[in-house]
Design a protein around this motif. Structure first.
Motif, PDB file in Angstrom:
ATOM      1  N   TRP A  27       0.814  -1.188   0.202  1.00 49.35           N
ATOM      2  CA  TRP A  27       0.019  -0.009  -0.016  1.00 49.35           C
ATOM      3  C   TRP A  27       1.025   1.211   0.075  1.00 49.35           C
ATOM      4  N   VAL A  28       1.002   1.974  -1.170  1.00 50.07           N
ATOM      5  CA  VAL A  28       1.594   3.392  -1.211  1.00 50.07           C
ATOM      6  C   VAL A  28       0.595   4.373  -1.626  1.00 50.07           C
ATOM      7  N   ALA A  29       0.487   5.315  -0.711  1.00 52.12           N
ATOM      8  CA  ALA A  29      -0.464   6.562  -1.116  1.00 52.12           C
ATOM      9  C   ALA A  29      -0.083   7.089  -2.361  1.00 52.12           C
ATOM     10  N   VAL A  30      -1.070   7.673  -3.028  1.00 53.31           N
ATOM     11  CA  VAL A  30      -0.895   8.621  -4.111  1.00 53.31           C
ATOM     12  C   VAL A  30      -0.576   9.830  -3.598  1.00 53.31           C
ATOM     13  N   PRO A  31       0.515  10.489  -4.120  1.00 52.11           N
ATOM     14  CA  PRO A  31       0.933  11.750  -3.839  1.00 52.11           C
ATOM     15  C   PRO A  31       0.027  12.713  -3.785  1.00 52.11           C
ATOM     16  N   GLY A  32      -0.171  13.411  -2.526  1.00 51.88           N
ATOM     17  CA  GLY A  32      -1.268  14.449  -2.343  1.00 51.88           C
ATOM     18  C   GLY A  32      -2.602  13.882  -2.050  1.00 51.88           C
ATOM     19  N   ALA A  33      -3.058  12.641  -2.080  1.00 55.34           N
ATOM     20  CA  ALA A  33      -4.222  12.075  -1.813  1.00 55.34           C
ATOM     21  C   ALA A  33      -4.725  12.166  -0.135  1.00 55.34           C
ATOM     22  N   MET A  34      -3.684  11.940   0.558  1.00 57.22           N
ATOM     23  CA  MET A  34      -4.069  12.011   1.981  1.00 57.22           C
ATOM     24  C   MET A  34      -4.261  13.436   2.556  1.00 57.22           C
ATOM     25  N   GLU A  35      -3.662  14.285   1.906  1.00 63.01           N
ATOM     26  CA  GLU A  35      -3.851  15.959   2.251  1.00 63.01           C
ATOM     27  C   GLU A  35      -5.059  16.249   1.668  1.00 63.01           C
TER      28      GLU A  35
END
Length: 187
Positions: A27-35
Protein backbone atom coordinates in the motif's frame (compact mmCIF):
# COMPACT_ATOMS: atom_id res chain seq x y z
CA UNK A 1 -24.69 16.55 4.04
CA UNK A 2 -21.61 16.29 1.90
CA UNK A 3 -20.52 12.69 1.32
CA UNK A 4 -17.56 11.57 -0.78
CA UNK A 5 -17.49 7.87 -1.63
CA UNK A 6 -13.97 7.12 -2.78
CA UNK A 7 -12.68 4.14 -4.67
CA UNK A 8 -9.53 2.98 -2.88
CA UNK A 9 -7.12 1.67 -5.51
CA UNK A 10 -5.95 4.32 -7.95
CA UNK A 11 -7.61 7.07 -5.89
CA UNK A 12 -5.99 6.90 -2.45
CA UNK A 13 -3.27 4.37 -3.16
CA UNK A 14 -1.24 3.38 -6.17
CA UNK A 15 -2.07 0.14 -7.91
CA UNK A 16 -0.05 -2.83 -6.71
CA UNK A 17 2.45 -4.56 -8.99
CA UNK A 18 0.13 -7.59 -9.15
CA UNK A 19 -2.96 -5.46 -9.84
CA UNK A 20 -4.15 -5.65 -6.24
CA UNK A 21 -3.05 -4.71 -2.72
CA UNK A 22 -2.97 -7.76 -0.46
CA UNK A 23 -0.27 -6.78 2.02
CA UNK A 24 0.39 -3.54 3.95
CA UNK A 25 3.82 -3.27 2.35
CA UNK A 26 2.13 -2.98 -1.06
CA UNK A 27 0.00 0.00 0.00
CA UNK A 28 1.56 3.26 -1.22
CA UNK A 29 -0.42 6.49 -1.07
CA UNK A 30 -1.00 8.50 -4.22
CA UNK A 31 0.96 11.77 -3.74
CA UNK A 32 -1.33 14.43 -2.28
CA UNK A 33 -4.31 12.10 -1.74
CA UNK A 34 -4.02 11.94 2.06
CA UNK A 35 -3.84 15.73 2.26
CA UNK A 36 -6.86 16.03 -0.05
CA UNK A 37 -8.90 13.86 2.33
CA UNK A 38 -7.76 16.05 5.22
CA UNK A 39 -9.00 19.14 3.41
CA UNK A 40 -12.39 17.49 2.80
CA UNK A 41 -12.62 16.53 6.48
CA UNK A 42 -11.83 20.08 7.62
CA UNK A 43 -14.56 21.41 5.31
CA UNK A 44 -17.15 19.13 6.94
CA UNK A 45 -17.30 16.34 4.38
CA UNK A 46 -17.93 12.70 5.32
CA UNK A 47 -15.41 10.50 3.48
CA UNK A 48 -15.88 6.75 3.06
CA UNK A 49 -14.46 4.07 0.79
CA UNK A 50 -16.31 1.57 -1.39
CA UNK A 51 -13.96 -1.02 -2.86
CA UNK A 52 -14.13 -4.36 -4.64
CA UNK A 53 -11.74 -6.85 -3.05
CA UNK A 54 -11.92 -9.93 -5.31
CA UNK A 55 -8.60 -11.16 -3.92
CA UNK A 56 -10.54 -12.27 -0.84
CA UNK A 57 -12.91 -14.40 -2.92
CA UNK A 58 -10.03 -15.80 -4.92
CA UNK A 59 -8.03 -16.69 -1.78
CA UNK A 60 -5.12 -14.37 -2.65
CA UNK A 61 -5.23 -12.77 0.81
CA UNK A 62 -7.46 -13.02 3.87
CA UNK A 63 -9.49 -10.57 5.96
CA UNK A 64 -6.65 -10.16 8.47
CA UNK A 65 -4.34 -9.01 5.67
CA UNK A 66 -7.02 -6.68 4.28
CA UNK A 67 -7.53 -5.21 7.76
CA UNK A 68 -3.76 -4.69 8.06
CA UNK A 69 -3.76 -2.82 4.73
CA UNK A 70 -6.60 -0.60 5.94
CA UNK A 71 -4.86 -0.06 9.30
CA UNK A 72 -1.81 1.27 7.42
CA UNK A 73 -4.07 3.51 5.32
CA UNK A 74 -5.76 4.89 8.46
CA UNK A 75 -2.37 5.57 10.11
CA UNK A 76 -1.13 7.47 7.06
CA UNK A 77 -4.36 9.46 6.91
CA UNK A 78 -4.13 10.29 10.63
CA UNK A 79 -0.53 11.46 10.18
CA UNK A 80 -1.81 14.36 8.04
CA UNK A 81 -4.96 15.02 10.09
CA UNK A 82 -7.28 13.08 7.78
CA UNK A 83 -9.77 10.29 8.30
CA UNK A 84 -11.91 7.90 6.31
CA UNK A 85 -14.98 7.18 8.42
CA UNK A 86 -15.71 3.69 7.05
CA UNK A 87 -14.53 1.17 4.50
CA UNK A 88 -17.22 -0.82 2.70
CA UNK A 89 -15.92 -3.70 0.60
CA UNK A 90 -17.16 -6.52 -1.56
CA UNK A 91 -15.25 -9.73 -0.71
CA UNK A 92 -16.53 -11.70 -3.71
CA UNK A 93 -14.76 -12.88 -6.85
CA UNK A 94 -16.28 -11.57 -10.11
CA UNK A 95 -17.90 -14.91 -10.97
CA UNK A 96 -19.89 -15.04 -7.72
CA UNK A 97 -22.57 -12.68 -9.11
CA UNK A 98 -23.23 -10.87 -5.83
CA UNK A 99 -25.14 -7.62 -5.44
CA UNK A 100 -22.31 -5.80 -3.65
CA UNK A 101 -19.59 -6.01 -6.32
CA UNK A 102 -19.40 -2.71 -8.15
CA UNK A 103 -20.94 -1.78 -10.59
CA UNK A 104 -23.84 -3.34 -8.65
CA UNK A 105 -25.33 -0.75 -6.29
CA UNK A 106 -25.44 -2.51 -2.89
CA UNK A 107 -22.30 -0.92 -1.36
CA UNK A 108 -23.47 2.55 -2.35
CA UNK A 109 -26.98 1.83 -1.09
CA UNK A 110 -25.57 0.71 2.29
CA UNK A 111 -23.47 3.86 2.55
CA UNK A 112 -26.35 6.16 1.60
CA UNK A 113 -28.60 4.45 4.13
CA UNK A 114 -26.01 4.64 6.94
CA UNK A 115 -25.47 8.36 6.34
CA UNK A 116 -29.05 9.24 5.44
CA UNK A 117 -27.77 10.76 2.20
CA UNK A 118 -29.67 11.40 -0.99
CA UNK A 119 -28.02 10.98 -4.39
CA UNK A 120 -27.45 14.70 -4.98
CA UNK A 121 -25.47 14.85 -1.68
CA UNK A 122 -23.04 12.13 -2.79
CA UNK A 123 -19.88 12.44 -4.87
CA UNK A 124 -18.65 9.11 -6.29
CA UNK A 125 -14.92 9.67 -6.89
CA UNK A 126 -12.72 6.98 -8.33
CA UNK A 127 -10.40 5.60 -10.96
CA UNK A 128 -12.69 2.78 -12.05
CA UNK A 129 -15.71 2.92 -14.32
CA UNK A 130 -17.46 0.34 -12.09
CA UNK A 131 -17.27 2.75 -9.15
CA UNK A 132 -18.91 5.49 -11.19
CA UNK A 133 -21.60 3.15 -12.48
CA UNK A 134 -22.48 2.22 -8.89
CA UNK A 135 -22.66 5.92 -8.01
CA UNK A 136 -24.84 6.63 -11.02
CA UNK A 137 -27.41 4.15 -9.67
CA UNK A 138 -28.02 6.58 -6.78
CA UNK A 139 -27.87 9.77 -8.84
CA UNK A 140 -24.51 10.80 -7.33
CA UNK A 141 -22.12 13.34 -8.80
CA UNK A 142 -19.55 11.32 -10.77
CA UNK A 143 -15.83 12.09 -10.82
CA UNK A 144 -13.24 10.03 -12.70
CA UNK A 145 -9.65 10.22 -11.45
CA UNK A 146 -6.75 9.37 -13.69
CA UNK A 147 -5.35 10.14 -17.08
CA UNK A 148 -7.94 11.50 -19.48
CA UNK A 149 -10.07 8.64 -20.71
CA UNK A 150 -10.06 8.32 -24.48
CA UNK A 151 -11.44 6.03 -27.13
CA UNK A 152 -13.38 3.12 -25.65
CA UNK A 153 -12.64 4.15 -22.06
CA UNK A 154 -14.20 7.58 -22.69
CA UNK A 155 -17.35 5.95 -24.02
CA UNK A 156 -17.55 3.68 -20.93
CA UNK A 157 -17.70 6.64 -18.51
CA UNK A 158 -21.27 7.43 -17.50
CA UNK A 159 -22.67 10.58 -19.05
CA UNK A 160 -21.91 13.72 -17.06
CA UNK A 161 -18.74 12.35 -15.45
CA UNK A 162 -16.17 15.00 -14.55
CA UNK A 163 -12.51 14.06 -15.13
CA UNK A 164 -9.52 15.04 -12.99
CA UNK A 165 -5.91 13.87 -12.85
CA UNK A 166 -6.02 13.12 -9.09
CA UNK A 167 -7.98 13.57 -5.87
CA UNK A 168 -6.16 16.78 -4.99
CA UNK A 169 -7.38 18.42 -8.21
CA UNK A 170 -10.96 17.36 -7.40
CA UNK A 171 -10.76 18.87 -3.93
CA UNK A 172 -9.30 22.09 -5.37
CA UNK A 173 -12.53 22.50 -7.34
CA UNK A 174 -14.86 21.33 -4.55
CA UNK A 175 -13.43 23.67 -1.94
CA UNK A 176 -12.85 27.39 -2.45
CA UNK A 177 -9.65 28.92 -1.09
CA UNK A 178 -11.17 29.67 2.31
CA UNK A 179 -11.61 25.97 3.03
CA UNK A 180 -15.40 26.06 3.13
CA UNK A 181 -17.09 23.68 0.75
CA UNK A 182 -19.50 24.62 -1.99
CA UNK A 183 -23.22 24.27 -1.25
CA UNK A 184 -24.71 20.80 -1.79
CA UNK A 185 -25.53 20.18 -5.41
CA UNK A 186 -22.57 22.12 -6.79
CA UNK A 187 -19.53 19.95 -7.64
Amino acid sequence: MKLAILDRDGTLNQWGAQGFIGHPGDWVAVPGAMEAVSRLNRAGWHVVIATNQPGLGRGLFDVLELNAVHAKMHRELAAVGARVEAVFYCPHAPDEECRCRKPAPALFEQIAERYGAEGQEIWAIGSGVEHLQAGRSLGAHLVFIGPPADGGAQEALPEGTAQYPDLNAVVNDLLPLGGESLPAGQP
